[in-house]
Design an enzyme around this catalytic site. Structure first.
Site, PDB file in Angstrom:
ATOM      1  N   ARG A   1       0.822  -1.225   0.000  1.00 17.39           N
ATOM      2  CA  ARG A   1       0.000   0.000   0.000  1.00 17.39           C
ATOM      3  C   ARG A   1       0.851   1.268   0.000  1.00 17.39           C
ATOM      4  O   ARG A   1       0.445   2.284   0.558  1.00 17.39           O
ATOM      5  CB  ARG A   1      -0.963   0.004   1.192  1.00 17.39           C
ATOM      6  CG  ARG A   1      -2.048  -1.060   1.127  1.00 17.39           C
ATOM      7  CD  ARG A   1      -3.056  -0.729   0.038  1.00 17.39           C
ATOM      8  NE  ARG A   1      -4.242  -1.563   0.109  1.00 17.39           N
ATOM      9  CZ  ARG A   1      -5.402  -1.174   0.658  1.00 17.39           C
ATOM     10  NH1 ARG A   1      -5.520   0.013   1.182  1.00 17.39           N
ATOM     11  NH2 ARG A   1      -6.425  -1.981   0.655  1.00 17.39           N
TER      12      ARG A   1
ATOM     13  N   ARG B   1      -2.821   7.118   0.797  1.00 16.58           N
ATOM     14  CA  ARG B   1      -3.257   8.370   1.433  1.00 16.58           C
ATOM     15  C   ARG B   1      -2.262   9.006   2.396  1.00 16.58           C
ATOM     16  O   ARG B   1      -2.427  10.169   2.752  1.00 16.58           O
ATOM     17  CB  ARG B   1      -4.591   8.144   2.151  1.00 16.58           C
ATOM     18  CG  ARG B   1      -5.750   8.034   1.183  1.00 16.58           C
ATOM     19  CD  ARG B   1      -6.950   7.386   1.839  1.00 16.58           C
ATOM     20  NE  ARG B   1      -6.644   6.001   2.181  1.00 16.58           N
ATOM     21  CZ  ARG B   1      -7.505   5.155   2.711  1.00 16.58           C
ATOM     22  NH1 ARG B   1      -8.714   5.557   3.011  1.00 16.58           N
ATOM     23  NH2 ARG B   1      -7.160   3.911   2.966  1.00 16.58           N
TER      24      ARG B   1
ATOM     25  N   ARG C   1      -5.769  12.166  -6.115  1.00 17.52           N
ATOM     26  CA  ARG C   1      -7.033  11.500  -5.768  1.00 17.52           C
ATOM     27  C   ARG C   1      -8.184  12.528  -5.774  1.00 17.52           C
ATOM     28  O   ARG C   1      -9.280  12.235  -6.254  1.00 17.52           O
ATOM     29  CB  ARG C   1      -6.835  10.849  -4.401  1.00 17.52           C
ATOM     30  CG  ARG C   1      -8.038  10.453  -3.629  1.00 17.52           C
ATOM     31  CD  ARG C   1      -8.550   9.097  -4.055  1.00 17.52           C
ATOM     32  NE  ARG C   1      -9.583   8.650  -3.137  1.00 17.52           N
ATOM     33  CZ  ARG C   1     -10.771   9.237  -3.013  1.00 17.52           C
ATOM     34  NH1 ARG C   1     -11.068  10.269  -3.747  1.00 17.52           N
ATOM     35  NH2 ARG C   1     -11.649   8.765  -2.154  1.00 17.52           N
TER      36      ARG C   1
ATOM     37  N   TYR D   1     -15.581 -10.623  -0.800  1.00 12.98           N
ATOM     38  CA  TYR D   1     -16.299  -9.383  -1.131  1.00 12.98           C
ATOM     39  C   TYR D   1     -17.483  -9.664  -2.054  1.00 12.98           C
ATOM     40  O   TYR D   1     -18.525  -9.026  -1.959  1.00 12.98           O
ATOM     41  CB  TYR D   1     -15.359  -8.378  -1.807  1.00 12.98           C
ATOM     42  CG  TYR D   1     -14.339  -7.792  -0.854  1.00 12.98           C
ATOM     43  CD1 TYR D   1     -14.679  -6.727  -0.019  1.00 12.98           C
ATOM     44  CD2 TYR D   1     -13.048  -8.306  -0.772  1.00 12.98           C
ATOM     45  CE1 TYR D   1     -13.752  -6.189   0.866  1.00 12.98           C
ATOM     46  CE2 TYR D   1     -12.121  -7.775   0.106  1.00 12.98           C
ATOM     47  CZ  TYR D   1     -12.477  -6.723   0.922  1.00 12.98           C
ATOM     48  OH  TYR D   1     -11.570  -6.205   1.797  1.00 12.98           O
TER      49      TYR D   1
HETATM   50  O1  CP3 Z   1       0.221   0.922  -3.177  1.00 13.89           O
HETATM   51  C1  CP3 Z   1      -0.322  -0.163  -3.419  1.00 13.89           C
HETATM   52  O2  CP3 Z   1      -0.200  -1.171  -2.700  1.00 13.89           O
HETATM   53  C2  CP3 Z   1      -1.098  -0.301  -4.722  1.00 13.89           C
HETATM   54  C3  CP3 Z   1      -2.468  -0.102  -4.659  1.00 13.89           C
HETATM   55  C4  CP3 Z   1      -3.442  -1.035  -3.924  1.00 13.89           C
HETATM   56  C5  CP3 Z   1      -4.681  -0.535  -3.459  1.00 13.89           C
HETATM   57  N1  CP3 Z   1      -5.417  -1.613  -3.026  1.00 13.89           N
HETATM   58  C6  CP3 Z   1      -5.095   0.865  -3.488  1.00 13.89           C
HETATM   59  C7  CP3 Z   1      -6.197   1.309  -2.606  1.00 13.89           C
HETATM   60  C8  CP3 Z   1      -3.408  -2.417  -3.684  1.00 13.89           C
HETATM   61  C9  CP3 Z   1      -2.300  -3.414  -3.942  1.00 13.89           C
HETATM   62  C10 CP3 Z   1      -4.679  -2.757  -3.123  1.00 13.89           C
HETATM   63  C11 CP3 Z   1      -5.072  -4.139  -2.793  1.00 13.89           C
HETATM   64  C12 CP3 Z   1      -6.273  -4.376  -1.983  1.00 13.89           C
HETATM   65  N2  CP3 Z   1      -7.504  -3.751  -2.075  1.00 13.89           N
HETATM   66  C13 CP3 Z   1      -6.386  -5.403  -1.026  1.00 13.89           C
HETATM   67  C14 CP3 Z   1      -5.308  -6.402  -0.697  1.00 13.89           C
HETATM   68  C15 CP3 Z   1      -4.181  -5.797   0.051  1.00 13.89           C
HETATM   69  C16 CP3 Z   1      -4.405  -5.581   1.505  1.00 13.89           C
HETATM   70  O3  CP3 Z   1      -4.138  -4.442   1.945  1.00 13.89           O
HETATM   71  O4  CP3 Z   1      -4.761  -6.528   2.202  1.00 13.89           O
HETATM   72  C17 CP3 Z   1      -7.686  -5.343  -0.489  1.00 13.89           C
HETATM   73  C18 CP3 Z   1      -8.250  -6.245   0.575  1.00 13.89           C
HETATM   74  C19 CP3 Z   1      -8.381  -4.307  -1.177  1.00 13.89           C
HETATM   75  C20 CP3 Z   1      -9.804  -3.895  -1.023  1.00 13.89           C
HETATM   76  C21 CP3 Z   1      -9.934  -2.494  -0.613  1.00 13.89           C
HETATM   77  N3  CP3 Z   1      -9.613  -1.406  -1.373  1.00 13.89           N
HETATM   78  C22 CP3 Z   1     -10.437  -2.009   0.629  1.00 13.89           C
HETATM   79  C23 CP3 Z   1     -10.895  -2.886   1.767  1.00 13.89           C
HETATM   80  C24 CP3 Z   1     -10.402  -0.614   0.569  1.00 13.89           C
HETATM   81  C25 CP3 Z   1     -10.921   0.372   1.582  1.00 13.89           C
HETATM   82  C26 CP3 Z   1     -10.110   0.404   2.798  1.00 13.89           C
HETATM   83  C27 CP3 Z   1      -9.155   1.557   2.760  1.00 13.89           C
HETATM   84  O5  CP3 Z   1      -7.934   1.334   2.923  1.00 13.89           O
HETATM   85  O6  CP3 Z   1      -9.666   2.678   2.596  1.00 13.89           O
HETATM   86  C28 CP3 Z   1      -9.831  -0.245  -0.677  1.00 13.89           C
HETATM   87  C29 CP3 Z   1      -9.568   1.129  -1.145  1.00 13.89           C
HETATM   88  C30 CP3 Z   1      -8.178   1.458  -1.572  1.00 13.89           C
HETATM   89  N4  CP3 Z   1      -7.389   0.670  -2.370  1.00 13.89           N
HETATM   90  C31 CP3 Z   1      -7.474   2.662  -1.273  1.00 13.89           C
HETATM   91  C32 CP3 Z   1      -6.233   2.582  -1.931  1.00 13.89           C
HETATM   92  C33 CP3 Z   1      -5.150   3.625  -1.992  1.00 13.89           C
HETATM   93  C34 CP3 Z   1      -8.011   3.831  -0.466  1.00 13.89           C
HETATM   94  C35 CP3 Z   1      -9.093   4.519  -1.215  1.00 13.89           C
HETATM   95  C36 CP3 Z   1      -8.926   5.996  -1.420  1.00 13.89           C
HETATM   96  O7  CP3 Z   1      -7.848   6.517  -1.770  1.00 13.89           O
HETATM   97  O8  CP3 Z   1      -9.956   6.649  -1.284  1.00 13.89           O
END
Ligand code: CP3
Length: 344
Positions: free
Chosen positions: A23, A27, A36, A151
């Site tokens: 990640r 943010r 974003r 999901y």
């Molecule tokens: O930098 C990186 O790692 C690349 C980008 C990336 C994102 N999601 C961006 C993201 C990657 C590799 C993921 C994978 C992901 N997404 C997983 C597996 C990895 C893990 O952390 O376990 C999962 C379970 C998801 C599903 C997901 N996406 C959730 C549950 C959420 C909301 C929770 C949160 O952190 O807000 C997201 C949103 C998300 N994916 C964000 C980002 C940067 C935040 C959203 C935003 O910017 O508004």
């Protein structure tokens, strides 16, 4: 110039132990928040190759990590299979109509047709490859079929997994048909990511720990191994990282043709090394919240370096970085990993 991250994944000797953070594009970076905001919402950002490329490269420029990870989300896959998806601020992802029956599953697009709809991902990869420095690697990724299915069945994140576990124990055949259909899409999806230019594959099984150890192979690991086998048969030079989060009880049973095992923060690195270190390169595994303190970070990095000094290793966190971590602490972590492991 060779890529130190790819060499480390393949178990080759490197000048220092490379590092990236799960990640890392997110943010906690003001530069991410700015792009974003321009994009309007999170899915727009995933759909816009120029902007997705920009935020992918930010942590490479700002932190000097050894690898970029494609900016996207694991949930674009079920979305393009036909499930309407929203990211609700403060609540995370929500699917409007979760899968309940065989008919719901049959209504979804499968295999190559679904993978063909993810063109914005392949476009993003091509743009990144044009701009990423030669010595840095690009990681492409997917969710594991099980994590995606949680999901697709629950419709959103869950603490109890009661809906998908009800299916696991009362209608396991339906769950297997869902997992098999997702697996087919993911095989093509990852193949197309490779063709577009990614250097390494990571499979995230973020919700592995929801499955009891005796059932983990049946409902998750074997599907991840099917994906790895498919890719390895065609692209043997592309390293594969498996990241099943929170399964220390399954370490003895880990098998498969892949290169790197991602160790989560709940698993002691010494235990992972003892069980898996002779077969796989190990990635990880600092508890992400240590990033709130430079002292706590230093203690962990030095301990990991010590544990892994004769082992094959890639530094990372044991799960994703959180949005309120100070950027200077993330920089400190990256530089420290590279410095403590430098071989003269
Ligand atoms: O930098 C990186 O790692 C690349 C980008 C990336 C994102 N999601 C961006 C993201 C990657 C590799 C993921 C994978 C992901 N997404 C997983 C597996 C990895 C893990 O952390 O376990 C999962 C379970 C998801 C599903 C997901 N996406 C959730 C549950 C959420 C909301 C929770 C949160 O952190 O807000 C997201 C949103 C998300 N994916 C964000 C980002 C940067 C935040 C959203 C935003 O910017 O508004």
């Amino acid at each position: 110039m060779g890529k130190i991250f790819v060499d480390a994944c393949l178990g080759k000797e490197t000048p220092y132990t490379p590092v990236w953070m799960m990640r890392q594009a997110g943010r906690y970076l003001p530069e991410y928040r700015a792009v974003r905001t321009q994009a309007g919402n999170f899915l727009n950002l995933c759909h816009d190759p120029q902007k997705a490329c920009e935020v992918t490269l930010q942590p490479v420029d700002i932190l000097d990590v050894d690898a970029a990870i494609l900016f996207s989300d694991i949930l674009v896959v079920p979305n393009e299979m036909g499930m309407k998806l929203d990211f609700v601020t403060g609540e995370g992802p929500v699917f409007e109509s979760p899968i309940e029956t065989q008919e719901d599953l049959d209504a979804l697009i499968g295999a190559e047709a679904a993978a063909n709809k993810l063109t914005y991902v392949y476009e993003t990869i091509k743009l990144i490859k044009e701009q990423l420095a030669q010595d840095k690697a690009l990681i492409g990724f997917t969710g594991a079929p099980w994590t995606l299915a949680t999901y697709m069945i629950e419709g959103q994140g869950t603490k109890t997994y009661n809906i998908c576990k009800k299916m696991m124990y009362s209608d396991p055949e339906l769950l297997h048909r869902i997992l098999a259909k997702v697996t087919e899409v993911v095989k093509f999806y990852m193949e197309k990511q490779i063709q577009a230019g990614i250097d390494v594959v990571q499979i995230f099984d973020s919700w592995a720990a929801a499955i009891e150890p005796a059932k983990y192979d049946e409902f998750s690991w074997k599907y991840m191994v099917q994906i790895a086998d498919y890719l390895k048969a065609k692209y043997p030079h592309i390293p594969i990282i498996m990241f099943p989060k929170g399964i220390p009880a399954f370490l003895d049973k880990v098998y498969g043709n892949f290169d790197v095992f991602g160790v989560d923060w709940s698993t002691p690195m010494a235990l992972a090394k003892e069980k898996l270190g002779d077969r796989y390169v190990l990635q990880g595994n600092m508890e992400p919240c240590r990033l709130y303190s430079q002292e706590a970070t230093r203690e962990c990095v030095e301990s990991l370096a010590n544990t892994m000094k004769e082992g094959r290793h890639i530094f990372n966190l044991g799960h994703g970085i959180l949005p309120d971590v100070p950027v200077e602490n993330a920089k400190y972590f990256v530089k420290l990993c590279q410095d403590v492991s430098r071989r003269k």
